[in-house]
Enzyme design. Structure first.
Site, PDB file in Angstrom:
ATOM      1  N   SER A  43      -7.086  -4.717  -4.127  1.00  0.00           N
ATOM      2  CA  SER A  43      -5.905  -5.215  -4.839  1.00  0.00           C
ATOM      3  C   SER A  43      -6.305  -6.472  -5.616  1.00  0.00           C
ATOM      4  O   SER A  43      -7.231  -7.176  -5.226  1.00  0.00           O
ATOM      5  CB  SER A  43      -4.760  -5.516  -3.864  1.00  0.00           C
ATOM      6  OG  SER A  43      -5.054  -6.687  -3.121  1.00  0.00           O
ATOM      7  N   VAL A  45      -4.996  -9.519  -6.012  1.00  0.00           N
ATOM      8  CA  VAL A  45      -4.917 -10.803  -5.305  1.00  0.00           C
ATOM      9  C   VAL A  45      -6.006 -10.896  -4.241  1.00  0.00           C
ATOM     10  O   VAL A  45      -6.676 -11.931  -4.118  1.00  0.00           O
ATOM     11  CB  VAL A  45      -3.515 -11.022  -4.686  1.00  0.00           C
ATOM     12  CG1 VAL A  45      -3.470 -12.310  -3.878  1.00  0.00           C
ATOM     13  CG2 VAL A  45      -2.445 -11.049  -5.771  1.00  0.00           C
ATOM     14  N   CYS A  46      -6.212  -9.840  -3.487  1.00  0.00           N
ATOM     15  CA  CYS A  46      -7.249  -9.852  -2.451  1.00  0.00           C
ATOM     16  C   CYS A  46      -8.637  -9.999  -3.072  1.00  0.00           C
ATOM     17  O   CYS A  46      -9.483 -10.726  -2.547  1.00  0.00           O
ATOM     18  CB  CYS A  46      -7.178  -8.586  -1.600  1.00  0.00           C
ATOM     19  SG  CYS A  46      -5.651  -8.448  -0.655  1.00  0.00           S
ATOM     20  N   THR A  47      -8.864  -9.337  -4.194  1.00  0.00           N
ATOM     21  CA  THR A  47     -10.145  -9.452  -4.882  1.00  0.00           C
ATOM     22  C   THR A  47     -10.373 -10.902  -5.322  1.00  0.00           C
ATOM     23  O   THR A  47     -11.455 -11.454  -5.134  1.00  0.00           O
ATOM     24  CB  THR A  47     -10.196  -8.484  -6.088  1.00  0.00           C
ATOM     25  OG1 THR A  47     -10.016  -7.150  -5.595  1.00  0.00           O
ATOM     26  CG2 THR A  47     -11.516  -8.583  -6.829  1.00  0.00           C
ATOM     27  N   HIS A  50     -11.133 -13.148  -2.224  1.00  0.00           N
ATOM     28  CA  HIS A  50     -12.506 -13.007  -1.737  1.00  0.00           C
ATOM     29  C   HIS A  50     -13.521 -13.569  -2.732  1.00  0.00           C
ATOM     30  O   HIS A  50     -14.545 -14.113  -2.322  1.00  0.00           O
ATOM     31  CB  HIS A  50     -12.813 -11.557  -1.363  1.00  0.00           C
ATOM     32  CG  HIS A  50     -12.182 -11.160  -0.076  1.00  0.00           C
ATOM     33  ND1 HIS A  50     -12.635 -11.619   1.143  1.00  0.00           N
ATOM     34  CD2 HIS A  50     -11.104 -10.395   0.197  1.00  0.00           C
ATOM     35  CE1 HIS A  50     -11.869 -11.126   2.106  1.00  0.00           C
ATOM     36  NE2 HIS A  50     -10.934 -10.389   1.549  1.00  0.00           N
TER      37      HIS A  50
END
Length: 157
Positions: A43, A45-47, A50
């Site tokens: 996703s 935001v998660c990318t 990280h």
């Protein structure tokens, strides 16, 4: 109800993107642990979250901490995601039973089938030393996390 600061962090054994078993107790007495709970690999935001950890990883290592990502994705998804984004720290598959580890921390969103976004710092004694939940579309402020970790490090040194 999310876990509270001061509580013992629930132990777990989960596989990372390389099929290696990771236990929280492996770090007890050795390193502080930054548990990064996030909804899903891939996703936006998660990318971004990280990517920030990848960029700041040396800072967290200098603060004597091990970063561990946790989501309900499979080992295989984690492996592809880590390879694509340059992630070298463990991404733990809380895949089966789905969300069981996150549920121990009060972070599994059963109605959505995903892990909520949160960061928990577990000190060397195995207790939750800092905890913050975030809205799903919010990228955590890693400077704030590093500052909290600095406080934890000096308190346990």
């Amino acid at each position: 109800m999310p876990i509270a600061v001061g509580q013992p962090a629930p132990d777990f054994v989960l596989k990372d993107q390389n099929q290696k078993e990771v236990k929280l107790t492996d770090y007890k007495g050795k390193k502080n642990v930054v548990l990064v709970f996030y909804p899903l690999d891939w996703s936006p935001v998660c990318t971004n979250e990280h990517a920030c950890f990848v960029s700041d990883l040396k800072k967290f290592e200098q603060l004597d901490a091990q970063v561990l990502g946790v989501s309900v994705d499979s080992v295989w998804s984690h492996k592809a995601f880590a390879e694509k984004t340059g992630i070298t720290y463990p991404l733990l598959a809380d895949f089966h039973p789905r969300g069981a580890m996150a549920d121990k921390y009060g972070l599994y969103l059963a109605d959505k089938g995903i892990t909520g976004r949160a960061i928990a710092i577990v000190n060397k004694a195995g207790n939750v030393a800092w905890f913050k939940q975030y809205d799903i579309p919010q990228v955590p402020d890693l400077a704030e996390v590093a500052q909290a970790l600095t406080g934890v490090k000096s308190a346990t040194a």
